[in-house]
Design a protein around this motif. Structure first.
Motif, PDB file in Angstrom:
ATOM      1  N   LEU A   1     -30.145   3.232 -22.773  1.00 56.61           N
ATOM      2  CA  LEU A   1     -31.061   2.590 -23.713  1.00 56.61           C
ATOM      3  C   LEU A   1     -31.910   1.555 -22.990  1.00 56.61           C
ATOM      4  N   PHE A   2     -33.082   1.292 -23.523  1.00 54.71           N
ATOM      5  CA  PHE A   2     -33.948   0.264 -22.957  1.00 54.71           C
ATOM      6  C   PHE A   2     -34.835  -0.310 -24.058  1.00 54.71           C
ATOM      7  N   PRO A   3     -35.278  -1.562 -23.919  1.00 58.44           N
ATOM      8  CA  PRO A   3     -36.149  -2.161 -24.925  1.00 58.44           C
ATOM      9  C   PRO A   3     -37.601  -1.746 -24.705  1.00 58.44           C
ATOM     10  N   ALA A   4     -38.304  -1.433 -25.780  1.00 55.94           N
ATOM     11  CA  ALA A   4     -39.706  -1.035 -25.693  1.00 55.94           C
ATOM     12  C   ALA A   4     -40.507  -1.807 -26.737  1.00 55.94           C
TER      13      ALA A   4
ATOM     14  N   CYS B   1     -34.630   5.277 -25.517  1.00 57.28           N
ATOM     15  CA  CYS B   1     -33.490   6.051 -25.009  1.00 57.28           C
ATOM     16  C   CYS B   1     -33.978   7.018 -23.952  1.00 57.28           C
ATOM     17  N   ARG B   2     -33.231   7.104 -22.842  1.00 64.99           N
ATOM     18  CA  ARG B   2     -33.612   8.027 -21.761  1.00 64.99           C
ATOM     19  C   ARG B   2     -33.392   9.482 -22.164  1.00 64.99           C
ATOM     20  N   ALA B   3     -32.580   9.709 -23.183  1.00 59.81           N
ATOM     21  CA  ALA B   3     -32.385  11.051 -23.698  1.00 59.81           C
ATOM     22  C   ALA B   3     -33.412  11.321 -24.792  1.00 59.81           C
ATOM     23  N   SER B   4     -33.529  12.568 -25.210  1.00 64.68           N
ATOM     24  CA  SER B   4     -34.563  12.938 -26.171  1.00 64.68           C
ATOM     25  C   SER B   4     -34.100  12.825 -27.615  1.00 64.68           C
ATOM     26  N   VAL B   5     -32.831  12.499 -27.827  1.00 66.35           N
ATOM     27  CA  VAL B   5     -32.310  12.287 -29.176  1.00 66.35           C
ATOM     28  C   VAL B   5     -31.474  11.010 -29.166  1.00 66.35           C
ATOM     29  N   PRO B   6     -31.296  10.383 -30.304  1.00 68.36           N
ATOM     30  CA  PRO B   6     -30.515   9.133 -30.341  1.00 68.36           C
ATOM     31  C   PRO B   6     -29.028   9.378 -30.156  1.00 68.36           C
ATOM     32  N   ILE B   7     -28.298   8.300 -29.955  1.00 68.35           N
ATOM     33  CA  ILE B   7     -26.841   8.333 -29.851  1.00 68.35           C
ATOM     34  C   ILE B   7     -26.247   8.066 -31.230  1.00 68.35           C
ATOM     35  N   LEU B   8     -25.446   8.999 -31.713  1.00 62.51           N
ATOM     36  CA  LEU B   8     -24.707   8.842 -32.974  1.00 62.51           C
ATOM     37  C   LEU B   8     -23.303   9.329 -32.683  1.00 62.51           C
TER      38      LEU B   8
END
Length: 358
Positions: free
Chosen positions: A211-214, A296-303
């Motif tokens: 994760l990163f802030p944008a 997020c560095r991935a293309s979908v969120p983390i759940l």
């Protein structure tokens, strides 16, 4: 019933708290005062991913029923006496889209109405260029939704702690949430504090999340300017006509944890405004603001449950799609927490036992 702690009072945290409280759980919502508004407050409220066919199907599953979900929420809140969410089925016009064939194929697979139209015929302010038109896209007034949800949650018995969370540590069969001034033990913990989730997890477990802030910046123009007939989206940004006549223009996107609006961002957005909607030429906005998105560095969120911390769950990394994906995300993560049937396959959003993206 379990005692559950939720860190984060954005739209996803509030929706999750509402669902869990309705099931009889004792819910404590940790809502740290923010110097800068999080994404839930600062976004434009478009109930669609931007160019949604360019995302994996896993994101479409989170977003495709957003308008209907918020219509149900608005009706439920109205029954409790709260004001409406200013839901409008505006439609979304995307002039100049190059990959319309892919977009139309995506829409057909998901049974969504979409067609190619002449931008000039749909709106006389545009040149005669092709455009993709999706009529079922809506918008809502997100600050209004947050205020109503917060008040409704308090009435439902959700306890709010207004201080930042420093870390969480194991406490018997549960977890102790350690705030700046107090600590509270919970059976389960849900972390949905946006871009701040990564730091909290690293401080508490050592795990690094992708994760990163944008920072995203927005402009608002006062009523009195001819509005577009719908939401207008181009590759560079969008303009949103509100029911009260105000126009929103967004947005910049910069990887930064500094949530203050910038002069440079304002200039970029003013130039963009004139490109998106010609009547804005020469006009000055009356407001500019910024918010921090959970990139997020991935293309979908983390759940997902945190593998090394059973009972701790993460719902973050929605990036630009937090508002539109919030109802479905809340339904999935609360099902995982309570052991009930998931509304759809949770595997694409899960964390592995490594530190790699989901």
């Amino acid at each position: 019933m379990a005692e559950i702690g939720i860190v984060g009072a954005g739209i996803l945290g509030l929706l999750s708290a509402r669902r869990l409280a309705a099931q009889g759980h004792q819910v404590t919502l940790w809502s740290a005062p923010q110097r800068h508004p999080p994404a839930s407050w600062a976004g434009g409220g478009i109930l669609s991913a931007l160019f949604p066919w360019r995302y994996p199907d896993a994101l479409t599953r989170l977003t495709r029923h957003a308008l209907a979900d918020y219509q149900q929420l608005s009706a439920a809140l109205a029954q409790e006496g709260w004001p409406g969410l200013e839901l409008v089925e505006s439609g979304l016009l995307m002039p100049g889209v190059a990959d319309t064939a892919t977009a139309l194929s995506w829409a057909a697979r998901w049974d969504l109405a979409a067609r190619v139209v002449s931008a000039a015929e749909h709106c006389g302010r545009f040149h005669d260029e092709h455009a993709l038109w999706i009529p079922s896209v809506g918008q809502l007034r997100n600050p209004r939704a947050l205020k109503a949800l917060a008040a409704s949650s308090r009435r439902a018995g959700v306890h709010t702690v207004d201080e930042p969370v420093q870390r969480f540590v194991a406490a018997g069969a549960g977890w102790a949430v350690q705030g700046a001034q107090q600590s509270r033990r919970v059976d389960q913990l849900l972390l949905c504090s946006g871009a701040g989730t990564a730091g909290l997890v690293q401080r508490s477990t050592g795990r690094q999340l992708p994760l990163f802030p944008a920072r995203g910046e927005m402009l608002c123009y006062a009523p009195g300017i001819e509005p577009p007939p719908c939401i207008i989206l181009r590759e560079q940004g969008y303009v949103i006509p509100r029911a009260d006549g105000t126009l929103l223009v967004g947005s910049t996107l910069t990887e930064s944890a500094d949530g203050r609006p910038t002069a440079g961002g304002g200039r970029v957005l003013q130039e963009l405004a004139e490109t998106l909607w010609p009547p804005l030429a020469g006009r000055l906005p009356f407001a500019q603001w910024a918010g921090i998105r959970p990139g997020c560095r991935a293309s979908v969120p983390i759940l997902s449950e945190l593998p090394e911390a059973p009972g701790v769950f993460i719902a973050s990394g929605h990036f630009r799609n937090g508002l539109v994906a919030a109802p479905a995300s809340a339904a999935l993560i609360t099902a995982l927490m309570t052991g009930t049937a998931a509304p759809f396959d949770p595997a694409p959003y899960a964390l592995s036992s490594s530190s790699s993206p989901p």
